[in-house]
Motif scaffolding. Sequence first.
Motif, PDB file in Angstrom:
ATOM      1  N   GLN A  10     -20.453  44.401  13.310  1.00 25.32           N
ATOM      2  CA  GLN A  10     -19.566  43.292  13.027  1.00 25.32           C
ATOM      3  C   GLN A  10     -19.582  43.079  11.312  1.00 25.32           C
ATOM      4  O   GLN A  10     -18.683  42.764  10.906  1.00 25.32           O
ATOM      5  CB  GLN A  10     -20.265  41.951  13.515  1.00 25.32           C
ATOM      6  N   GLY A  11     -20.687  43.284  10.703  1.00 20.57           N
ATOM      7  CA  GLY A  11     -20.983  43.170   9.348  1.00 20.57           C
ATOM      8  C   GLY A  11     -19.964  44.189   8.596  1.00 20.57           C
ATOM      9  O   GLY A  11     -19.386  43.995   7.403  1.00 20.57           O
ATOM     10  N   GLN A  12     -20.160  45.392   9.023  1.00 21.82           N
ATOM     11  CA  GLN A  12     -19.275  46.346   8.330  1.00 21.82           C
ATOM     12  C   GLN A  12     -17.824  46.154   8.438  1.00 21.82           C
ATOM     13  O   GLN A  12     -17.008  46.513   7.681  1.00 21.82           O
ATOM     14  CB  GLN A  12     -19.647  47.692   8.875  1.00 21.82           C
ATOM     15  N   ARG A  13     -17.231  45.674   9.770  1.00 25.87           N
ATOM     16  CA  ARG A  13     -15.985  45.548   9.973  1.00 25.87           C
ATOM     17  C   ARG A  13     -15.525  44.574   9.031  1.00 25.87           C
ATOM     18  O   ARG A  13     -14.455  44.557   8.570  1.00 25.87           O
ATOM     19  CB  ARG A  13     -15.714  45.024  11.521  1.00 25.87           C
ATOM     20  N   ARG A  14     -16.360  43.343   8.856  1.00 24.18           N
ATOM     21  CA  ARG A  14     -15.863  42.213   7.954  1.00 24.18           C
ATOM     22  C   ARG A  14     -15.731  42.848   6.543  1.00 24.18           C
ATOM     23  O   ARG A  14     -14.712  42.244   6.020  1.00 24.18           O
ATOM     24  CB  ARG A  14     -16.972  41.103   8.373  1.00 24.18           C
ATOM     25  N   LEU A  15     -16.718  43.294   6.068  1.00 25.32           N
ATOM     26  CA  LEU A  15     -16.708  43.810   4.624  1.00 25.32           C
ATOM     27  C   LEU A  15     -15.352  44.718   4.451  1.00 25.32           C
ATOM     28  O   LEU A  15     -14.828  44.878   3.618  1.00 25.32           O
ATOM     29  CB  LEU A  15     -17.997  44.515   4.194  1.00 25.32           C
ATOM     30  N   THR A 363     -21.067  53.914   7.788  1.00 23.86           N
ATOM     31  CA  THR A 363     -19.561  53.935   8.046  1.00 23.86           C
ATOM     32  C   THR A 363     -19.003  53.583   6.561  1.00 23.86           C
ATOM     33  O   THR A 363     -19.601  53.226   5.823  1.00 23.86           O
ATOM     34  CB  THR A 363     -19.104  52.838   8.812  1.00 23.86           C
ATOM     35  N   LEU A 364     -17.751  53.692   6.478  1.00 27.96           N
ATOM     36  CA  LEU A 364     -16.988  53.000   5.293  1.00 27.96           C
ATOM     37  C   LEU A 364     -17.063  51.738   5.111  1.00 27.96           C
ATOM     38  O   LEU A 364     -16.609  51.274   4.107  1.00 27.96           O
ATOM     39  CB  LEU A 364     -15.610  53.582   5.444  1.00 27.96           C
ATOM     40  N   GLY A 365     -17.552  50.902   6.121  1.00 29.13           N
ATOM     41  CA  GLY A 365     -17.906  49.534   5.816  1.00 29.13           C
ATOM     42  C   GLY A 365     -18.651  49.154   4.940  1.00 29.13           C
ATOM     43  O   GLY A 365     -18.555  48.183   4.053  1.00 29.13           O
ATOM     44  N   ASP A 366     -19.760  49.959   4.690  1.00 32.44           N
ATOM     45  CA  ASP A 366     -20.664  49.417   3.670  1.00 32.44           C
ATOM     46  C   ASP A 366     -21.521  50.724   3.118  1.00 32.44           C
ATOM     47  O   ASP A 366     -22.667  50.610   2.236  1.00 32.44           O
ATOM     48  CB  ASP A 366     -21.799  48.499   4.256  1.00 32.44           C
ATOM     49  N   THR A 367     -21.229  51.932   3.112  1.00 34.38           N
ATOM     50  CA  THR A 367     -21.502  53.146   2.797  1.00 34.38           C
ATOM     51  C   THR A 367     -21.271  53.456   1.209  1.00 34.38           C
ATOM     52  O   THR A 367     -19.969  53.401   0.943  1.00 34.38           O
ATOM     53  CB  THR A 367     -21.696  54.452   3.500  1.00 34.38           C
TER      54      THR A 367
END
Length: 389
Positions: A10-15, A363-367
């Motif tokens: 959820q956090g990665q998708r949000r970012l 993932t690309l969400g937070d890496t």
Amino acid sequence: MKVDDLVMDQGQRRLYVFERKLSPESEIRGEQLSGLRRVIIHNAYLTEEVSDLLQDAGVEAVPYRPLKSTEVHFYVPAQGHLHIVNSRGIIRLQRDLDQVEMLEHILGRNIAVQVNHYGNQRAKASKRFRDFAYDLVDRAFDKLKEEKQHIQQQGSIAVMLGPHEAWEGALQDMEIVAEEENDFLNYKILKIGDKVAIAFDYIFADQARNVLGEFYTMVDSHFEGLDVEVFHYGKIGLLNSALAIGQVCVPISALDEKRIHGGDRRLSPIHNQLYLDEQTAKRFAELVEQKPFTGTTVNTISVLGQTRKGLELNLQAGGDFLDMEWLVMASLDHGVHSGYPRIRNIRYYFAGVGSDKPLEGKTLGDTPEPKEQESRIAKAFVELIRRGK
């Protein structure tokens, strides 16, 4: 998409979505978080055209660029409407639709979605993307007039495709002959030593096919017996557990994700000179200061829609990494000489740097992006062009 199946948490998708769709300014973003009700995607339109449409309708909109987007967005606070400009291509439209769907889930309320196709037809919008590519390449070749005799004598022309910022530190012994910034795709015409190259900026999926196809048409029309050297670099996702983020990868074959998930695991070859030409491969490894991993790439479409089951199927089929351009571009090579008989050879130089490992939760969400390695690849390509490979 079924949110529970997605690789991103959820956090990665949000970012990921907020950085690509919402305003970077806290005040406007706050209004969007509370008031966004409708999204209108203007498919195959230019920013100026959308701005004019809004102005003609008497709509007061706030223009902005999301933190990680090349396209301008317009937000209308009074209506809670977000207008998205898609001037890049078909897959870009799909990406926008995926992000809006996820935005709806994150915000927990219904967001109406409308696609305003150019000419009121999806087919006309798709054709306009090809027209954008033709017009862009035509303008670039018009600016090459003074270099035409030199290019013909050299017997080759180089094309680089990838973010300009990655090679900007390699400007010694390099001259920018001409350049253009526009909604569809930016480019610069370069003299690298005594070689001429056209460097297109960050390019996306089917946009790469359209631009390269028109580029071959122009070479076939303006030159006789020329070699085309195509250099593409960018960030890729990693499937193979033996690979680490920052690893330089060289594709020598490709699978298509949609086909894999339909039970078809047929491989397509990629005739990559960074593997086939032993001397060039050695030079490239020296320049990037590591031994590149050669393997199979999987042509994918949706980063946001990645599921563990889908990625595991890609891995089981023999995929080592993920990208959106290589299979599309390499497919143009098959039979190309019958379509462009005045082109002598087309040679591909493809390399990417691993930016994420979605099966491991990176993932690309937070890496963090491996920008230094991407820059090293781009600068290595500049040197290969300068030295004549």
